[in-house]
Motif scaffolding. Structure first.
Motif, PDB file in Angstrom:
ATOM      1  N   SER A 177      17.202  -2.805  14.343  1.00  0.00           N
ATOM      2  CA  SER A 177      17.123  -1.710  13.380  1.00  0.00           C
ATOM      3  C   SER A 177      16.056  -2.077  12.358  1.00  0.00           C
ATOM      4  CB  SER A 177      18.480  -1.486  12.690  1.00  0.00           C
ATOM      5  OG  SER A 177      18.748  -2.545  11.775  1.00  0.00           O
ATOM      6  N   ALA A 178      15.864  -1.228  11.373  1.00  0.00           N
ATOM      7  CA  ALA A 178      14.860  -1.504  10.343  1.00  0.00           C
ATOM      8  C   ALA A 178      15.210  -2.724   9.512  1.00  0.00           C
ATOM      9  CB  ALA A 178      14.702  -0.285   9.434  1.00  0.00           C
ATOM     10  N   ALA A 226       3.769  -0.256   2.891  1.00  0.00           N
ATOM     11  CA  ALA A 226       4.293   1.037   2.440  1.00  0.00           C
ATOM     12  C   ALA A 226       5.232   1.633   3.487  1.00  0.00           C
ATOM     13  CB  ALA A 226       3.128   1.985   2.162  1.00  0.00           C
ATOM     14  N   TRP A 227       4.850   1.508   4.775  1.00  0.00           N
ATOM     15  CA  TRP A 227       5.699   2.074   5.827  1.00  0.00           C
ATOM     16  C   TRP A 227       7.025   1.317   5.932  1.00  0.00           C
ATOM     17  CZ3 TRP A 227       6.613   6.376   8.022  1.00  0.00           C
ATOM     18  CH2 TRP A 227       7.475   6.426   9.118  1.00  0.00           C
ATOM     19  N   ASN A 228       6.991   0.002   5.796  1.00  0.00           N
ATOM     20  CA  ASN A 228       8.245  -0.752   5.822  1.00  0.00           C
ATOM     21  C   ASN A 228       9.132  -0.342   4.654  1.00  0.00           C
ATOM     22  OD1 ASN A 228       9.516  -4.022   5.405  1.00  0.00           O
ATOM     23  ND2 ASN A 228       9.863  -2.760   7.203  1.00  0.00           N
ATOM     24  N   GLY A 229       8.503  -0.060   3.514  1.00  0.00           N
ATOM     25  CA  GLY A 229       9.268   0.478   2.389  1.00  0.00           C
ATOM     26  C   GLY A 229       9.914   1.804   2.740  1.00  0.00           C
ATOM     27  N   GLU A 243       8.539  -8.372   9.202  1.00  0.00           N
ATOM     28  CA  GLU A 243       9.247  -7.131   9.504  1.00  0.00           C
ATOM     29  C   GLU A 243       8.283  -5.949   9.428  1.00  0.00           C
ATOM     30  OE1 GLU A 243      12.663  -6.603   7.049  1.00  0.00           O
ATOM     31  OE2 GLU A 243      13.665  -8.444   7.730  1.00  0.00           O
ATOM     32  N   ALA A 244       7.405  -6.004   8.439  1.00  0.00           N
ATOM     33  CA  ALA A 244       6.437  -4.917   8.279  1.00  0.00           C
ATOM     34  C   ALA A 244       5.519  -4.815   9.490  1.00  0.00           C
ATOM     35  CB  ALA A 244       5.630  -5.139   7.000  1.00  0.00           C
ATOM     36  N   HIS A 245       5.010  -5.946   9.966  1.00  0.00           N
ATOM     37  CA  HIS A 245       4.179  -5.939  11.176  1.00  0.00           C
ATOM     38  C   HIS A 245       4.952  -5.332  12.354  1.00  0.00           C
ATOM     39  CE1 HIS A 245       0.319  -7.745  10.445  1.00  0.00           C
ATOM     40  NE2 HIS A 245       0.819  -8.825   9.881  1.00  0.00           N
ATOM     41  N   ASP A 294       7.437   7.684  -5.111  1.00  0.00           N
ATOM     42  CA  ASP A 294       8.893   7.548  -5.232  1.00  0.00           C
ATOM     43  C   ASP A 294       9.330   6.098  -5.378  1.00  0.00           C
ATOM     44  OD1 ASP A 294      10.243  10.329  -4.728  1.00  0.00           O
ATOM     45  OD2 ASP A 294       8.555  10.203  -3.349  1.00  0.00           O
ATOM     46  N   ALA A 295       8.554   5.154  -4.850  1.00  0.00           N
ATOM     47  CA  ALA A 295       8.923   3.743  -4.953  1.00  0.00           C
ATOM     48  C   ALA A 295       7.701   2.881  -4.688  1.00  0.00           C
ATOM     49  CB  ALA A 295      10.045   3.401  -3.974  1.00  0.00           C
ATOM     50  N   ILE A 296       7.815   1.618  -5.080  1.00  0.00           N
ATOM     51  CA  ILE A 296       6.736   0.650  -4.902  1.00  0.00           C
ATOM     52  C   ILE A 296       7.242  -0.474  -4.023  1.00  0.00           C
ATOM     53  CG2 ILE A 296       5.285  -1.046  -6.072  1.00  0.00           C
ATOM     54  CD1 ILE A 296       5.852   1.200  -8.502  1.00  0.00           C
ATOM     55  N   ALA A 297       6.619  -0.646  -2.857  1.00  0.00           N
ATOM     56  CA  ALA A 297       6.984  -1.712  -1.921  1.00  0.00           C
ATOM     57  C   ALA A 297       5.941  -2.816  -2.008  1.00  0.00           C
ATOM     58  CB  ALA A 297       7.059  -1.166  -0.500  1.00  0.00           C
TER      59      ALA A 297
END
Length: 414
Positions: A162-163, A346-349, A129-131, A90-93
């Motif tokens: 928040s995210a 990918a999870w942060n995306g 943020e991803a970490h 669905d998307a590329i992070a």
């Protein structure tokens, strides 16, 4: 910011969503595909560790060339493992900040390329943020929570509200802890010992330290009198050089020889323990500050530790002692999710997809570029200093008592 599905936020998770993540911020080329339930559908990681160990450190142009040579195959392997094609996601992070510029640009260019040829949305990712958010893929940790990010390139304390909203409480003024451990391992010539040869510097120090006395050598603890949550690790590098030189002279060590193993183990244990104390002091004040300012509700007092150094069991135990005494729970992702990888990207995306923030259409990517340095969220560090928080340091004596006991038991066995 651009946004995909901008007018349909309620449709985001009415079906399964998959995000492909690309990570090239430093010396590992990573790719992964995850879905909205936190399942890893496919992943691939190409490590440059062996090559950089031979060079004695990361050389940016070398890292860039290795990323360039590996990235297409790494992405293909992740897609093949997921039994998917790029058209199926669905998307590329992709990590765009912060990191080594020559490494970041390879990931950005390839991520944009995939977005354009597949006409899929592109999600630029902040590495730190991803970490911080990886824990939410494997545990139900609700916002807000406190984050300790400790790695080879970063060291900081923040509140994840928040995210997309972070409050920075403190960060390193110079080096990162992982960098110090790596340089200490090089100075002690641990790679010249067969047992440690294939390990990263941090892994070698931790194993050697497990056999030593943490109180054998005195390392000064930085910033004891500073009433903030900032870190400083550069002094440890100076101390390790001074101590190693003195011991090499004492034992007449030359060339590729190392100081005697019992001495080496004591040096590593003392260094690791002192780094742990410094980290714990800053964590303790960060918790005091978060409580004072009511940044985290009493029923959500969690400290998430992430980054490569979060794999260090001794440091993790030390921080756990502080959190236990201050009624905080420690949450740590599994070791393979603490180090740099495509999964966390990918999870942060996915976190951003969930709130529909920071998502760009495939034909609107020219405005996006890498950033070698980039702050994390709202900086509260000045307010921390102004708060003049005094701390009565929590004792970590149980740690080194346990370590000395284990060392004596091992000595008896051998």
């Amino acid at each position: 910011m651009g946004s995909a599905l901008k007018n349909e936020p309620n449709l985001v998770f009415k079906r399964s969503v998959t995000i492909l993540g690309i990570e090239t911020s430093c010396d590992d080329t990573g790719c992964a595909i995850v879905n909205n339930e936190g399942h890893i559908l496919g992943e691939s990681l190409h490590s440059q560790q062996e090559i950089h160990l031979e060079h004695g450190g990361i050389i940016p142009p070398v890292a860039r060339d290795l990323h360039k040579a590996a990235i297409q195959n790494v992405v293909k392997k992740a897609l093949d493992a997921a039994n998917m094609k790029i058209a199926d996601v669905d998307a590329i992070a992709t990590t765009l900040k912060p990191g080594l510029p020559l490494s970041l640009i390879i990931g950005m260019q390839y991520g944009k390329h995939l977005s354009k040829i597949s006409k899929k949305p592109f999600i630029p990712i902040h590495h730190m943020e991803a970490h911080a958010l990886t824990i939410r893929m494997v545990e139900q940790v609700e916002f807000p929570f406190l984050v300790l990010l400790i790695s080879g390139g970063h060291c900081l304390l923040a509140v994840a509200q928040s995210a997309t909203h972070f409050q920075l409480i403190g960060q390193s003024r110079d080096d990162a802890p992982g960098e110090v451990l790596d340089k200490a391992a090089r100075r002690l010539k641990l790679r010249n010992i067969l047992e440690f040869r294939s390990m990263s510097g941090g892994q070698a120090i931790e194993l050697a330290a497990s056999r030593g006395n943490p109180k054998a050598y005195e390392f000064g603890i930085p910033m004891r009198t500073y009433r903030n949550c900032d870190f400083s690790f550069s002094g440890f590098k100076n101390s390790i050089h001074r101590i190693t030189m003195a011991e090499e002279k004492k034992y007449e060590v030359t060339g590729g020889q190392t100081i005697p193993k019992p001495v080496l183990y004591d040096v590593c244990a003392s260094l690791q323990h002192s780094i742990a104390i410094h980290i714990c002091h800053r964590v303790q004040r960060a918790i005091e500050y978060a409580n004072l300012k009511q940044l985290i509700p009493p029923n959500r007092r969690n400290l998430v530790i992430s980054g490569g150094v979060a794999c260090n069991k001794y440091i993790k135990r030390a921080v756990g002692v502080v959190c236990r005494e201050m009624d905080y729970s420690v949450r740590v992702p599994p070791p393979h999710l603490c180090t740099d990888n495509g999964i966390m990207i990918a999870w942060n995306g996915m976190e951003r997809w969930r709130v529909q923030d920071g998502i760009y259409q495939h034909d609107n990517l020219d405005c996006l570029d890498i950033q070698a340095r980039c702050p994390l969220g709202q900086d509260l560090s000045e307010d921390v200093s102004k708060s003049e928080i005094k701390c009565k340091w929590i004792s970590l004596s149980e740690l080194y008592a346990d370590n000395v006991t284990e060392t004596l038991v091992d000595a008896v066995k051998t």
